[in-house]
Design a protein around this motif. Structure first.
Motif, PDB file in Angstrom:
ATOM      1  N   SER A 155      55.854   2.911 -44.380  1.00 46.76           N
ATOM      2  CA  SER A 155      55.841   4.369 -44.431  1.00 46.76           C
ATOM      3  C   SER A 155      54.380   4.802 -44.444  1.00 46.76           C
ATOM      4  O   SER A 155      53.598   4.342 -45.277  1.00 46.76           O
ATOM      5  N   GLU A 156      54.031   5.665 -43.530  1.00 49.97           N
ATOM      6  CA  GLU A 156      52.662   6.131 -43.452  1.00 49.97           C
ATOM      7  C   GLU A 156      52.610   7.645 -43.517  1.00 49.97           C
ATOM      8  O   GLU A 156      53.464   8.337 -42.964  1.00 49.97           O
ATOM      9  N   VAL A 157      51.622   8.154 -44.204  1.00 50.06           N
ATOM     10  CA  VAL A 157      51.333   9.580 -44.141  1.00 50.06           C
ATOM     11  C   VAL A 157      49.911   9.740 -43.631  1.00 50.06           C
ATOM     12  O   VAL A 157      49.006   8.984 -43.999  1.00 50.06           O
ATOM     13  N   SER A 158      49.743  10.701 -42.763  1.00 57.16           N
ATOM     14  CA  SER A 158      48.430  11.029 -42.240  1.00 57.16           C
ATOM     15  C   SER A 158      47.914  12.239 -43.004  1.00 57.16           C
ATOM     16  O   SER A 158      48.653  13.210 -43.199  1.00 57.16           O
ATOM     17  N   GLY A 159      46.682  12.181 -43.451  1.00 51.43           N
ATOM     18  CA  GLY A 159      46.134  13.281 -44.226  1.00 51.43           C
ATOM     19  C   GLY A 159      44.630  13.206 -44.304  1.00 51.43           C
ATOM     20  O   GLY A 159      43.985  12.579 -43.457  1.00 51.43           O
ATOM     21  N   TRP A 160      44.067  13.836 -45.323  1.00 49.30           N
ATOM     22  CA  TRP A 160      42.628  13.857 -45.524  1.00 49.30           C
ATOM     23  C   TRP A 160      42.288  13.125 -46.815  1.00 49.30           C
ATOM     24  O   TRP A 160      42.684  13.541 -47.905  1.00 49.30           O
ATOM     25  N   TRP A 161      41.564  12.023 -46.679  1.00 55.93           N
ATOM     26  CA  TRP A 161      41.041  11.330 -47.844  1.00 55.93           C
ATOM     27  C   TRP A 161      39.865  12.114 -48.404  1.00 55.93           C
ATOM     28  O   TRP A 161      39.087  12.705 -47.652  1.00 55.93           O
ATOM     29  N   TYR A 162      39.726  12.126 -49.724  1.00 60.69           N
ATOM     30  CA  TYR A 162      38.573  12.773 -50.340  1.00 60.69           C
ATOM     31  C   TYR A 162      37.960  11.850 -51.382  1.00 60.69           C
ATOM     32  O   TYR A 162      38.637  11.034 -52.004  1.00 60.69           O
ATOM     33  N   ASN A 163      36.666  12.003 -51.535  1.00 59.31           N
ATOM     34  CA  ASN A 163      35.904  11.256 -52.538  1.00 59.31           C
ATOM     35  C   ASN A 163      35.581  12.228 -53.665  1.00 59.31           C
ATOM     36  O   ASN A 163      34.583  12.949 -53.610  1.00 59.31           O
ATOM     37  N   LEU A 209      45.413  14.381 -36.304  1.00 63.35           N
ATOM     38  CA  LEU A 209      45.047  15.745 -36.677  1.00 63.35           C
ATOM     39  C   LEU A 209      46.035  16.761 -36.124  1.00 63.35           C
ATOM     40  O   LEU A 209      46.408  17.714 -36.823  1.00 63.35           O
ATOM     41  N   PHE A 210      46.488  16.571 -34.891  1.00 67.63           N
ATOM     42  CA  PHE A 210      47.445  17.529 -34.349  1.00 67.63           C
ATOM     43  C   PHE A 210      48.791  17.432 -35.069  1.00 67.63           C
ATOM     44  O   PHE A 210      49.484  18.439 -35.256  1.00 67.63           O
ATOM     45  N   SER A 211      49.177  16.251 -35.507  1.00 64.63           N
ATOM     46  CA  SER A 211      50.396  16.103 -36.301  1.00 64.63           C
ATOM     47  C   SER A 211      50.282  16.916 -37.582  1.00 64.63           C
ATOM     48  O   SER A 211      51.226  17.598 -38.003  1.00 64.63           O
ATOM     49  N   GLN A 212      49.126  16.851 -38.228  1.00 68.11           N
ATOM     50  CA  GLN A 212      48.921  17.601 -39.462  1.00 68.11           C
ATOM     51  C   GLN A 212      48.989  19.103 -39.213  1.00 68.11           C
ATOM     52  O   GLN A 212      49.575  19.855 -39.996  1.00 68.11           O
ATOM     53  N   LEU A 279      35.011  14.103 -46.932  1.00 71.48           N
ATOM     54  CA  LEU A 279      36.417  13.886 -46.615  1.00 71.48           C
ATOM     55  C   LEU A 279      36.551  13.115 -45.310  1.00 71.48           C
ATOM     56  O   LEU A 279      35.592  13.012 -44.533  1.00 71.48           O
ATOM     57  N   LEU A 280      37.756  12.602 -45.055  1.00 70.45           N
ATOM     58  CA  LEU A 280      38.012  11.772 -43.876  1.00 70.45           C
ATOM     59  C   LEU A 280      39.426  12.008 -43.379  1.00 70.45           C
ATOM     60  O   LEU A 280      40.383  11.942 -44.150  1.00 70.45           O
ATOM     61  N   VAL A 281      39.570  12.279 -42.084  1.00 74.38           N
ATOM     62  CA  VAL A 281      40.897  12.357 -41.465  1.00 74.38           C
ATOM     63  C   VAL A 281      41.356  10.937 -41.191  1.00 74.38           C
ATOM     64  O   VAL A 281      40.759  10.225 -40.389  1.00 74.38           O
ATOM     65  N   ASN A 282      42.427  10.518 -41.852  1.00 76.82           N
ATOM     66  CA  ASN A 282      42.860   9.119 -41.776  1.00 76.82           C
ATOM     67  C   ASN A 282      44.270   9.057 -42.340  1.00 76.82           C
ATOM     68  O   ASN A 282      45.001  10.041 -42.253  1.00 76.82           O
ATOM     69  N   GLY A 283      44.659   7.956 -42.950  1.00 66.87           N
ATOM     70  CA  GLY A 283      46.017   7.878 -43.467  1.00 66.87           C
ATOM     71  C   GLY A 283      46.214   6.831 -44.528  1.00 66.87           C
ATOM     72  O   GLY A 283      45.289   6.092 -44.899  1.00 66.87           O
ATOM     73  N   SER A 315      51.964  14.783 -42.567  1.00 69.82           N
ATOM     74  CA  SER A 315      52.681  14.226 -41.420  1.00 69.82           C
ATOM     75  C   SER A 315      53.008  12.776 -41.761  1.00 69.82           C
ATOM     76  O   SER A 315      52.181  12.053 -42.318  1.00 69.82           O
ATOM     77  N   ALA A 316      54.219  12.376 -41.468  1.00 74.71           N
ATOM     78  CA  ALA A 316      54.676  11.053 -41.902  1.00 74.71           C
ATOM     79  C   ALA A 316      55.439  10.354 -40.795  1.00 74.71           C
ATOM     80  O   ALA A 316      55.981  10.980 -39.887  1.00 74.71           O
TER      81      ALA A 316
END
Length: 436
Positions: A155-163, A209-212, A279-283, A315-316
């Motif tokens: 199961s994967e979710v696409s999102g924005w990682w933050y530090n 990114l477009f999925s999000q 931040l990073l667009v990743n999953g 988005s998953a």
């Protein structure tokens, strides 16, 4: 035991040295020599090149071999872009693998299904109880024309990682809205730090990114109907406005830094893990990698900042699935392997070592996981309300090659200033219909 071949360099940044000829002849691709009488060699192709997933999959293969006397797993590891170029031809010739790990969706594994290269799995699904143990969205993604062909693996979710540690260091908060993001961007530019690391230099990164964007504009139910049942359209006024906001306005404001079209996914990841980006667009698939790179930092992942002041939806989807070749030389051994993939022993390896979120019911507190894994597992399971908090990946479902290509080429053209959001939305709709 397991024998492995090909590069173990980063899936996102690696290339297969020497090109296709080397991949096919000098690095172990194709069938190995016939196993001795009473022994079996299971051929598996996959793209698990990043750590800790690469080592973890070797452990699963070794455990399977240990539990099945006389079975050897012959594993070929290859960058995914190369795998898509090789798999169809090799499988059609009978020189391909027994099992291949491949992306879901009509434009991915659906091409192999249409070519008659994959074997149905409905019978083993019933015997193994997959219909009740595997998440419905995952089974949906591996089903074509009502027939199950694949075993979804994560199961994967696409999102924005933050530090958060880096943000705290500069007195900044995690952005939740578009206004928050633009304010952060202005401060980040003054600090010489990229607000959000994101690159479109790879074929697939614009899918994330477009999925999000689509998830946050349409939300889960409507987007699911469009992706899987062709109910709706990609060129609605709301979608055009969202493309304008994210791919034009945010880009021009400096949200994604510079050289977006030249930056590859691994380059963006390196910026973030090097603390040159907030931040990073990743999953969620990168949880283990990020935890290892930034062990002393407080990390997290969030959905796209709200575009309408209200909705924020991950988005998953399934990161990929195992598919059985219709020309498999060891079909029974391959089926045994598929049943083993979510056994108790294998599940422990997937969760604890690979740090992935399998699409089956499990209690993460029963496993030896860190706090970051717990948080990401919660996000990947819908954060308490999957129907509201989990959307879909737009490159899955009915998405075919024309639509995938239009996402890559079209969003690159927008960033380059060669295309308007309305043109892109119309082209996406036309490409979607062409793919159908």
């Amino acid at each position: 035991m397991t024998s492995t071949h090909l590069s173990r360099r980063s899936f996102l940044g690696a290339t297969v040295a020497g090109g296709l000829g080397l991949a096919l002849s000098g690095c172990g691709f194709g069938r190995q020599e016939q196993a001795a009488e009473g022994e079996s060699t299971l051929s598996v192709w996959d793209s698990f090149t990043t750590e800790p997933v690469n080592t973890s999959f070797n452990a699963i293969n070794d455990a399977f071999s240990a539990a099945n006397d006389g079975v050897t797993v012959d594993r070929n590891i290859v960058q995914y872009d190369q795998l898509t170029a090789l798999a169809k031809t090799a499988m059609a010739s009978g020189d391909g693998p027994d099992l291949v790990y491949y992306s879901v969706g009509k434009g991915n594994a659906g091409i192999l299904v249409d070519a008659g290269l994959l074997a149905p799995l409905d019978d083993i699904a019933e015997e193994a109880g997959w219909t009740s143990s595997i998440a419905p969205f995952a089974l949906r993604e591996a089903t074509f024309d009502g027939v199950l062909y694949g075993l979804p693996n994560e199961s994967e979710v696409s999102g924005w990682w933050y530090n958060k540690s880096l943000l705290d260091q500069h007195g900044l908060a995690v952005p939740e809205s578009a206004d928050d993001l633009l304010a952060l961007t202005e401060t980040a530019k003054g600090l010489g730090i990229v607000p959000v690391a994101y690159g479109q230099g790879d074929f697939y990164t614009s899918f994330w990114l477009f999925s999000q964007v689509a998830c946050n504009i349409m939300q889960s139910d409507a987007l699911g109907r469009l992706v899987y049942e062709n109910e709706g359209a990609w060129n609605s006024p709301e979608m055009v406005a969202a493309i304008q906001t994210v791919f034009v306005d945010w880009h021009q404001a400096g949200v994604f830094g510079e050289n977006v079209n030249a930056l590859k996914a691994q380059d963006a990841t390196d910026l973030w893990t090097g603390e040159q980006a907030f931040l990073l667009v990743n999953g969620s698939w990168a949880t283990g990698t990020h935890a290892e790179a930034l062990p002393d930092r407080e990390l997290g992942m969030m959905p796209l900042p709200s575009l309408d002041g209200e909705h924020r939806v991950y988005s998953a989807g399934s990161g990929g699935a195992f598919w059985l070749s219709a020309n498999a030389q060891e079909p029974e051994v391959a089926r045994d392997f598929l049943e083993y993939v979510f056994s108790d022993d294998a599940l422990t390896i997937w969760v604890e070592q690979a740090q992935l979120v399998p699409p089956v019911q499990f209690d993460s507190s029963d496993y030896d996981t860190n706090e970051l894994q717990q948080r990401i597992a919660t996000a990947a399971s819908g954060d308490g309300d999957p129907e509201q908090n989990l959307g879909y990946q737009v490159n899955h479902g009915l998405a075919a090659a024309p639509f995938l290509n239009m996402m890559t080429e079209g969003f690159q053209a927008i960033i380059a200033g060669d295309k308007t959001p309305q043109q892109q939305a119309d082209d996406l709709q036309a490409a979607w219909e062409e793919g159908l």
